[in-house]
Design an enzyme around this catalytic site. Structure first.
Site, PDB file in Angstrom:
ATOM      1  CB  SER A 182      40.851  40.670  30.993  1.00  0.00           C
ATOM      2  OG  SER A 182      39.817  40.486  31.946  1.00  0.00           O
ATOM      3  CG  HIS A 235      41.515  37.446  34.772  1.00  0.00           C
ATOM      4  ND1 HIS A 235      42.167  38.276  35.663  1.00  0.00           N
ATOM      5  CD2 HIS A 235      40.897  38.254  33.869  1.00  0.00           C
ATOM      6  CE1 HIS A 235      41.959  39.533  35.318  1.00  0.00           C
ATOM      7  NE2 HIS A 235      41.193  39.546  34.239  1.00  0.00           N
ATOM      8  CG  ASP A 251      42.507  36.923  38.959  1.00  0.00           C
ATOM      9  OD1 ASP A 251      41.773  35.916  38.850  1.00  0.00           O
ATOM     10  OD2 ASP A 251      42.976  37.525  37.974  1.00  0.00           O
TER      11      ASP A 251
END
Length: 281
Positions: free
Chosen positions: A54, A255, A252
């Site tokens: 990601s 990321h 979060d």
């Protein structure tokens, strides 16, 4: 170190010698980017494969599963920076680069555009363009990138299709957060990464293909340092590591923020230019 000349004939030979099917021929750009019909075609295409999970796909600006749409100047579209779509068409690159590749999650800003714009002025001959080949998929462990697995085969097919229109310069790889969740995966990470690099080089017929990996900025607290140690300890020819540790994270805590993705792209560019382009006077 200057990069070594690589031959497309070897790539074509490998199409026949392993089990990854030869992809359909991609449509090479002939008159500039789709949104810039009057732009001239780049004199040459320098191709970079973007792969991993990601943080390579890009989550910059993604909050509560929605992208804020903010594109910093370093990531703005440029007629000389193209992207290979999921349908193997070349179009002008725009954020989010992985929107049609990492389709199960919301994509935002990644490092690819900042990287491309930073290396563009240094490419030779003048007027060369950058071709980005997005392949990253969020939440994937390195075992899912083993030869014969869907993601690996898709990456090789896309790289081969892109190579019909230019020369593959490097693979940019950012992955490992998922492997930090497992003690067994953490222990096997170094060997799996070395195997991945060897397989990609063999299947593309490019034994000296530069591979620029990113050491983790985030992950499971129990194992992140073990994965980072494995990444930083890789000692293979033409493999260079950029350390993302310390870059700021989204709420979060996993990321990279948009600002961090820009910094990472520029760090990747600097490493590529200093290691794989001839020195300038």
């Amino acid at each position: 170190m200057p990069k070594k000349k690589r031959r497309s004939s070897k790539l074509e030979e490998n199409h026949r010698q392993n089990d990854v099917p030869t992809p359909p021929r991609s449509t090479c750009p002939t008159a500039g980017c789709s949104s810039h019909p009057n732009a001239s075609r780049p004199a040459a295409m320098r191709i970079f494969v973007l792969s991993g999970q990601s943080n390579m796909a890009g989550r910059g600006g993604v909050h509560h599963r929605r992208w804020d749409g903010v594109v910093p100047p370093e990531c703005a579209p440029c007629p000389s920076v193209l992207r290979l779509t999921a349908a193997l068409d070349w179009v002008e690159a725009r954020e989010p680069l992985h929107a049609d590749i990492d389709t199960a999650k919301t994509c935002g800003v990644g490092p690819g555009m900042a990287f491309a714009r930073a290396v563009l002025p240094r490419l030779d001959p003048p007027g060369s363009g950058v071709g980005l080949v997005p392949c990253a998929v969020g939440g994937t462990a390195i075992r899912e990138w083993a030869r014969g697995e869907r993601l690996y085969d898709q990456m090789v097919r896309r790289a081969r299709a892109a190579a019909e229109c230019g020369e593959i310069e490097a693979v940019l790889w950012y992955q490992g957060e998922s492997d930090a969740e497992s003690d067994a995966a953490t222990a096997a990470y170094a060997g799996n990464l070395e195997t991945l690099i060897a397989n990609v080089r063999e299947d593309l017929g490019m034994p000296q293909l530069p591979f620029i990996q990113v050491a983790l900025a985030s992950g499971n607290k129990k194992n992140i340092e073990k994965v980072r140690k494995a990444q930083l300890g890789i000692n293979l020819p033409n493999v260079v590591t950029v350390d993302a540790f310390g870059l700021s994270l989204n709420e979060d805590h996993l990321h990279l923020t948009t600002e961090s993705q820009v910094k990472l792209g520029e760090m990747l560019a600097q490493v590529y230019m200093s290691n794989f382009l001839p020195a300038t006077c």
